[in-house]
Each structure stands twice: as structure tokens, then as C-alpha cells.
Write a protein that holds these residues in place. Sequence first.
Motif, mmCIF file in Angstrom:
data_model
loop_
_atom_site.group_PDB
_atom_site.id
_atom_site.type_symbol
_atom_site.label_atom_id
_atom_site.label_comp_id
_atom_site.label_asym_id
_atom_site.label_seq_id
_atom_site.Cartn_x
_atom_site.Cartn_y
_atom_site.Cartn_z
ATOM 1 N N UNK A 52 0.872 -1.178 0.000
ATOM 2 C CA UNK A 52 0.000 0.000 0.000
ATOM 3 C C UNK A 52 0.904 1.222 0.000
ATOM 4 N N UNK A 53 0.823 2.020 -1.069
ATOM 5 C CA UNK A 53 1.753 3.144 -1.223
ATOM 6 C C UNK A 53 1.038 4.358 -1.804
ATOM 7 N N UNK A 54 1.520 5.562 -1.506
ATOM 8 C CA UNK A 54 0.985 6.756 -2.172
ATOM 9 C C UNK A 54 1.374 6.739 -3.646
ATOM 10 N N UNK A 55 0.571 7.352 -4.456
ATOM 11 C CA UNK A 55 0.840 7.398 -5.887
ATOM 12 C C UNK A 55 2.208 8.021 -6.172
ATOM 13 N N UNK A 56 2.865 7.546 -7.191
ATOM 14 C CA UNK A 56 4.213 7.910 -7.655
ATOM 15 C C UNK A 56 5.333 7.383 -6.750
ATOM 16 N N UNK A 57 4.986 6.668 -5.674
ATOM 17 C CA UNK A 57 6.035 6.049 -4.861
ATOM 18 C C UNK A 57 6.672 4.902 -5.646
ATOM 19 N N UNK A 58 7.877 4.528 -5.265
ATOM 20 C CA UNK A 58 8.573 3.431 -5.934
ATOM 21 C C UNK A 58 8.279 2.106 -5.237
ATOM 22 N N UNK A 59 7.909 1.118 -6.037
ATOM 23 C CA UNK A 59 7.679 -0.238 -5.522
ATOM 24 C C UNK A 59 8.682 -1.171 -6.187
ATOM 25 N N UNK A 60 9.412 -1.923 -5.368
ATOM 26 C CA UNK A 60 10.431 -2.845 -5.890
ATOM 27 C C UNK A 60 9.950 -4.289 -5.736
ATOM 28 N N UNK A 140 -1.961 -1.749 -3.462
ATOM 29 C CA UNK A 140 -2.954 -0.678 -3.462
ATOM 30 C C UNK A 140 -2.251 0.673 -3.500
ATOM 31 N N UNK A 141 -2.695 1.527 -4.398
ATOM 32 C CA UNK A 141 -2.105 2.857 -4.550
ATOM 33 C C UNK A 141 -3.106 3.890 -4.044
ATOM 34 N N UNK A 142 -2.686 4.676 -3.083
ATOM 35 C CA UNK A 142 -3.561 5.704 -2.516
ATOM 36 C C UNK A 142 -3.264 7.054 -3.162
ATOM 37 N N UNK A 143 -4.308 7.865 -3.297
ATOM 38 C CA UNK A 143 -4.163 9.186 -3.911
ATOM 39 C C UNK A 143 -4.463 10.250 -2.861
ATOM 40 N N UNK A 144 -3.469 11.030 -2.455
ATOM 41 C CA UNK A 144 -3.702 12.090 -1.472
ATOM 42 C C UNK A 144 -4.685 13.132 -2.010
ATOM 43 N N UNK A 145 -5.354 13.830 -1.104
ATOM 44 C CA UNK A 145 -6.320 14.853 -1.524
ATOM 45 C C UNK A 145 -5.632 16.029 -2.206
ATOM 46 N N UNK A 146 -4.391 16.303 -1.797
ATOM 47 C CA UNK A 146 -3.695 17.461 -2.377
ATOM 48 C C UNK A 146 -2.193 17.264 -2.310
ATOM 49 N N UNK A 147 -1.491 18.130 -3.043
ATOM 50 C CA UNK A 147 -0.033 18.110 -3.018
ATOM 51 C C UNK A 147 0.475 19.490 -3.409
ATOM 52 N N UNK A 148 1.695 19.774 -3.058
ATOM 53 C CA UNK A 148 2.309 21.045 -3.449
ATOM 54 C C UNK A 148 2.997 20.870 -4.795
ATOM 55 N N UNK A 149 2.839 21.811 -5.717
ATOM 56 C CA UNK A 149 3.539 21.698 -7.006
ATOM 57 C C UNK A 149 5.034 21.917 -6.820
ATOM 58 N N UNK A 150 5.794 21.509 -7.801
ATOM 59 C CA UNK A 150 7.228 21.760 -7.747
ATOM 60 C C UNK A 150 7.480 23.263 -7.681
ATOM 61 N N UNK A 151 8.540 23.635 -7.008
ATOM 62 C CA UNK A 151 8.846 25.053 -6.824
ATOM 63 C C UNK A 151 8.911 25.791 -8.167
#
Length: 204
Positions: A52-60, A140-151
Motif C-alpha cells: 500500500x503506497x501513495x501514488x508515484x512512490x517506488x515499488x520494488x 494498493x495505490x492511494x491518492x492524497x487529496x492534495x499536493x504542493x507543485x514543484x517550486x
Amino acid sequence: MRTALPARLSARVSAAAALALIPAALVASAPAASAATAMATRPASFTASAKSVPITSTVTFKAQAQQLRAKTWRATPGATATVWFDQDGAKANTAMRTIKADAKGNFSTSFSASASGVWTIRLAPTATLQASTSAPIRVNVTIPASTRPASGSWNCPSWAPIKGNASSHIYHVPGGRYYAKTKPEICFSSPAAAVRAGYRASKA
């Protein structure tokens, strides 16, 4: 009185008679001989670094190629395998990557998590080894409600495309009049997530 057969016809009859003497079981088993001698294989110890990981995380994913020799499972160096992914809601499995085992028969490969689904690894058959498939692993991939954009970025990630303006607490959806002109301070995964954070929709 018997009539002598022509020489060519007589030769054909003799050849057919000779073939008839070959045991049927021997003829039938000949093509299957190579398949019967191919050794059984398995992708042993197939694991994922997280289930179970947040989206875009790396799974090996890791496994070891093994073959059954003299009733003992042994590592298979250099074996070829393909990693397959069955995404939730997708129509069919997708071959994600083909990899080779190291000198100890071990596989290791990583992917960026983009969606929930089931993963397997399949060993390819050879002239001496049978094909085989691992037990499935669900991630399972979880999607956070929000995120900060790249600087300094004017863009939000594809999984959180809603642009939020922190000073006005207004959010903009793709295709909106001011969407392209808005430099987001926060990105939301959905309009509902933006509303829960206290933002309201742009009127244009």
C-alpha cells in the motif's frame, strides 16, 4: 492367377507395409519427448517492497528463478522473466518489463506506482525449462487529496490537476478560462477535495 505389380507400385506397397510395422505408441510419443524432459520451474519468493503506497512512490519487486532438478529446487542463473500488471478496471494484463536473473538466479526491478492492481512475474520457457507464473501480489495505490507543485511550476501533476490559489481560495479546473494563467500554490486531486479544504470554484 496373380498379376505382377509394376516395380514402382511394388516399392510403394513395401514402404507402406514397413511403416505399418512401427508401433503406434512410439510414433505418437516422439513429438512430446522434448516437452516431457523439460524441467519444472518456479519464480520463488516473489515479494513487493510495499503493498500500500501513495501514488508515484517506488515499488520494488524481487524473486528468484528456480528449476526442479533431482527433486531439489535450484537457482537458475540468467533466466528470463516478464513482470505483468493487471490494473484495476483494465481489460487485460499488461507486460511491463522483461528482465534477466543475476548469477544467483535473483530478479529485482522497480516501478513508479500509478494505479492499484495485481502483479505477477512469469518465467519464460526454454528448450530445457518449462514456463511458470508466480503467485499474485496486490499493491494498493492511494491518492492524497492534495499536493504542493514543484517550486516555481505552473503545472499540477496528472493525478491532482485542480489548481488552487491560496490568496483567493479559488480553485481552477482544466479547461477553465483562467486555468492556464494560474500558477498554483496547491494542487487538488478533485473538486471535492478542494471544497473540503475551504476553496470555491472559479466562476469563469
